[in-house]
Scaffold this active site. Structure first.
Site, short mmCIF file in Angstrom:
data_model
loop_
_atom_site.label_atom_id
_atom_site.label_comp_id
_atom_site.label_asym_id
_atom_site.label_seq_id
_atom_site.Cartn_x
_atom_site.Cartn_y
_atom_site.Cartn_z
N ASP A 145 0.81 -1.22 0.00
CA ASP A 145 0.00 0.00 0.00
C ASP A 145 0.84 1.26 0.00
O ASP A 145 0.35 2.34 -0.35
CB ASP A 145 -0.86 0.06 1.28
CG ASP A 145 -2.03 -0.88 1.24
OD1 ASP A 145 -2.51 -1.17 0.15
OD2 ASP A 145 -2.46 -1.31 2.33
C1 BGC Z 1 -0.12 -0.16 5.65
C2 BGC Z 1 0.06 1.16 6.25
C3 BGC Z 1 -0.49 2.21 5.34
C4 BGC Z 1 -1.91 1.92 4.95
C5 BGC Z 1 -2.37 2.84 3.87
C6 BGC Z 1 -1.56 -0.34 5.42
O1 BGC Z 1 -1.84 -1.54 4.87
O2 BGC Z 1 0.41 -1.16 6.46
O3 BGC Z 1 1.40 1.37 6.52
O4 BGC Z 1 -0.47 3.45 5.95
O5 BGC Z 1 -2.04 0.61 4.52
O6 BGC Z 1 -3.46 2.36 3.20
O1 IFM Z 2 -1.19 -5.51 1.38
C1 IFM Z 2 -1.43 -4.67 2.46
C2 IFM Z 2 -2.71 -5.10 3.11
O2 IFM Z 2 -3.79 -5.00 2.23
C3 IFM Z 2 -3.00 -4.33 4.36
N1 IFM Z 2 -1.88 -4.33 5.24
C4 IFM Z 2 -0.62 -3.96 4.68
C5 IFM Z 2 -0.27 -4.70 3.42
C6 IFM Z 2 1.02 -4.17 2.81
O3 IFM Z 2 0.98 -2.80 2.55
#
Ligand code: BGC
Ligand code: IFM
Length: 825
Positions: A493
């Protein structure tokens, strides 16, 4: 109680499928989940936590305070008071923190017990949600272990949340005036907003006659007091307060006179109810709650026999769920994770996605399109029919372009735009989720289910068409190198490569330029190869040979593109940024090698024929593996870089910036088995196995029975420390890695394969696996020290060449023997 330095804070009780915590001051709250269908709760080892019906945001029953210290404060607190001396305490230790002579918390499968004793008074509370009900039961047993009689008071407490947890946490000016309760026949009803758009209420009941009650928090606590010294408890009498606005709560006061040795059982029931619209008011036009229809439920669950039966039924339910897949290997940590905790965590992630934990607020996210597809990959064998329903729910949120909302709300099942769209890996996960379902069940009827786009009635097409559009979504969005466009981000992400700006130093990103940008992802390329091959297999099942061939050709072509533009010399590159510069390359000063494409490309089969896979995995071992797990990338970014986005905003060693992002580790384990390296695969498996890490609990700090999302990487000062336990795709993928690839019991479209890739030291293992209605009793033999593969099977004594089991009729019990043959290690 001052914390002593110690390594462990409890132990596993495998026979009872429980983790036993033997001191309350764990490094962090160690939690469990109640409920498995519609009514859910979180409960910590000190009774912290909250409850909700279906949706942690829109139907929150009890209140939670974000960023509190400790972070589980607010819960299901009981207070015991010795009425002779005025001494009072909480048997869960929190929130009074009065010393306890004994303490034990047992987290089991969808239930928790907390037992403790102080001054000769023992209290043991069982918390669980009965199957099929929208309520939770607290069964409290109070025992007088003194040799004199005891006059005690027992107070319960919950603080009600005003339903929409987001609004509850922000809109005080309104909400201080909306709270409404009603107390009738000893039952406390929380009916805020009952009069308007919603037609629901909560109830909190007690099996004993009440000495009093409270429903206004600040009366119960008293001015300038917290939950550690409520005024009602201190003075030994409730105030019988009725909340009008402010902060509605529920508290019962029960008096218990116990002879020496006597035990009394008191049951509390907290539940959620909805009224049919027409019966909203009783009598019509009044503002009195219609509670007739919940009275029988309440009365039934206040009876100890019902509670005992309900708890036994919950145990039988879990026995049924887990009994279909049990293993006996030479490694206890493997057995307890596969047989109990990893499977359980898969169920919890399936239910919660990433919404409600002590690291996820329950108001920030709904169900993830990507996350929920992956969660069912680990869970599908446990309740296939719920996986089926979930797939159809997810697919119904897909756009007709094949694109996806990143998340949807569990209550409404509609996509939400909170995080937005344009995560270009999302659509491909639907193919992988459906493939996992088909491999487990063989139920191809799901492919013909009519499923709408974006929930628009009339737009229904067969699910299979959704899968086609998922694949086309990638094919229609290729970048300058022929690799898939990354959009806002892919699985990672935080890799936001279309973050460009006209003004140096100013981030500029809109959905439009993010999805339309030109940055490309090698990870999505690998995922595309995997998904295209899966869809080809599915097309074959439908007799669509030409289409299957076309998908295989597309996979082949993308494999070529990855080899040409995605290979860096020693490993797969990660991406190309908006300006066309490689990411995850030796050409970069930092972020030279990333874990995700090494895993996903090999899973797709890229590099298996030409040796690239082995070289990539050796690079992972050399550059990314640490004793605590494999870090996401190296070297960590030391500064923020606008062209890479959020990934570089984390300090080195945390989260996506070179943390050990556990979710990715099983991809490498699987890849290692694909190149035949069982020792390395299993070594990686043990590095992040929470049961193994129990021995270093003071370093790891999170629960030793479930996977965390992240363990701090080698660049972090807290290397080895876990965070974000419970809600992570790590659960599903580790289950897949250990069971399907290391133990090798792998469902495929045409049947169950037995193809283990074991550590050399093992001498085999046994397993029971239910599959498509039959039960397979599997024995794998292997002389210790030998590595190699199974070449044939003995199925009920008959030789079958290869490793694919013939599908047995439903109800059959089949004995399978497999022998690993190969060179000595
Ligand atoms: C990530 C975070 C990020 C977020 C944003 C999560 O899955 O671990 O670090 O801020 O997504 O969508
Ligand atoms: O792939 C993502 C997931 O959808 C939510 N937690 C963090 C992951 C890596 O950014």
């Amino acid at each position: 109680m001052m914390r002593r330095y110690q390594v462990r804070f409890g132990h596993f009780d495998d026979a009872r499928r429980e983790y036993v915590i033997d001191r309350p001051d764990t490094p962090l709250p160690w939690i469990n989940y109640l409920g498995s269908e519609a009514y859910f709760g979180l409960v910590s080892n000190t009774a912290g936590g909250y409850s909700f019906y279906r949706d942690a945001r829109l139907r929150r029953l009890t209140r939670y305070r974000y960023n509190n210290a400790p972070f589980d404060l607010g819960g299901r607190y009981l207070y015991v008071r010795d009425d002779a001396t005025g001494d009072y305490w909480t048997p869960s230790w929190q929130p009074t923190q009065r010393d306890l002579d004994e303490y034990e918390c047992r987290h089991g499968l969808s239930y928790t017990t907390i037992a403790s004793a102080r001054g000769g008074i023992r209290a043991e509370t069982l918390f669980f949600v009965p199957l099929g009900e929208t309520l939770e039961v607290w069964r409290v047993r109070v025992t007088n272990e003194r040799d004199t009689a005891a006059d005690l008071s027992l107070f319960s407490s919950v603080e009600f949340c005003l339903w929409d947890a987001q609004d509850d946490a922000t809109n005080f000016q309104r909400n201080f005036s909306t709270g409404q309760v009603e107390v009738a026949d000893g039952v406390i009803y929380h009916k805020t907003e009952y009069r308007e758009r919603r037609d629901h209420f909560a109830y909190f009941a007690c099996s004993e006659p009440l000495a009093g009650f409270d429903t206004q928090r600040d009366t119960f606590l008293g001015a300038y007091r917290g939950w550690d010294r409520p005024a009602a408890v201190e003075r030994g009498a409730a105030f019988d307060s009725v909340a009008h606005g402010w902060a509605p709560m529920g508290s019962h006061h029960v008096k218990l006179a116990l002879e020496p040795g006597e035990t009394r059982e008191v049951v509390f029931v907290l539940g959620y109810a909805e009224n049919p619209r027409a019966e909203k008011f009783d009598p019509p036009g009044s503002q009195t709650l219609n509670k007739r229809h919940v009275r029988p439920t309440i009365e039934r669950w206040l009876r100890p026999e019902t509670v005992a039966e309900g708890f036994a039924a919950l145990g039988a339910h879990w026995e049924r769920l887990l009994g279909g897949f049990q293993v006996a290997t030479p490694d206890t940590d493997t057995d307890r994770m596969v047989n109990i905790w990893n499977a359980y965590q898969c169920m919890v992630t399936f239910n919660m996605s990433r919404s409600a934990s002590f690291y996820e607020s329950g108001i920030g996210r709904g169900m993830g399109f990507r996350d929920s597809n992956q969660d069912l990959v680990g869970f599908v064998h446990i309740i296939p029919e719920r996986a089926r329903e979930r797939i159809l729910d997810i697919a119904a949120t897909q756009m007709d372009t094949g694109g996806a909302y990143h998340q949807y709300q569990p209550l409404t099942k509609r996509g939400n735009n909170d995080i937005g769209q344009g995560f270009n890996d999302d659509p491909l996960w639907l193919i992988l989720g459906v493939a996992a379902y088909l491999k487990e069940t063989g139920d191809t009827s799901i492919l013909d289910e009519p499923v709408p786009f974006d929930n628009v009635p009339g737009s229904e097409v067969p699910l299979y068409e959704h899968l086609r559009r998922s694949l086309n979504y990638t094919r229609e969005r290729l970048g300058p190198h022929g690799l898939p466009l990354i959009g806002r981000a892919d699985w990672n992400d935080c890799l936001n490569l279309n973050c460009f700006s006209d003004t140096p130093g100013e981030p500029f990103q809109t959905t439009e330029n993010a999805t339309g940008g030109s940055a490309e992802s090698v990870f999505i390329a690998g995922q595309f190869v995997l998904a295209a091959k899966e869809l080809a297999g599915i097309a074959d099942l439908r007799g669509l040979g030409d289409e299957a061939a076309e998908y295989r050709a597309a996979a082949e072509k993308m494999t070529g593109t990855v080899t040409e533009h995605g290979w860096d010399g020693g490993w797969f590159r990660r991406a190309y940024d908006f300006h066309g510069r490689p990411v995850g390359s030796g050409e970069n000063d930092e972020g030279q090698i990333f874990i995700e494409p090494q895993g996903m490309c090999v899973l797709g089969g890229v590099g298996l024929d030409d040796g690239l896979a082995v070289r990539a995995l050796d690079s992972v071992a050399e550059r990314l593996a640490t004793p605590h797990g494999i870090v996401l990338q190296q070297p960590a970014y030391s500064d923020y870089r606008i062209e890479l986005g959020e990934i570089s905003s984390y300090p080195p060693g945390y989260k996506e910036n070179a943390g050990i992002f556990c979710h990715t580790n099983p991809w490498i384990m699987i890849a290692e088995t694909m190149v035949g390296n069982g020792d390395r695969a299993f070594d990686y498996y043990r590095r992040i196995n929470p049961s193994v890490r129990e021995a270093i609990s003071e370093v790891h700090r999170c629960e030793p029975y479930v996977y965390p999302q992240m363990i701090a990487g080698r660049d972090a000062p807290t290397h080895g420390e876990a965070k974000n336990s419970w809600l992570t795709g790590t659960a599903a993928w580790n289950f897949v890695a250990i069971t399907q690839w290391i133990l090798g019991i792998r469902p495929e479209l045409t049947g169950l394969r037995i193809d283990p890739v074991l550590p050399a030291a093992w001498s085999g293992f046994r397993a029971t696996r239910a599959y498509r209605g039959a039960t397979y009793e599997i024995t794998v033999q292997k002389p210790a020290g030998v590595t190699g593969r199974v070449t044939h099977l003995l199925v009920d004594g008959e030789r079958v060449d290869g490793t694919l089991l013939p599908v047995a009729p439903a109800g059959a019990v089949v004995r399978v023997e497999a022998v690993v043959t190969g060179p000595a290690d």
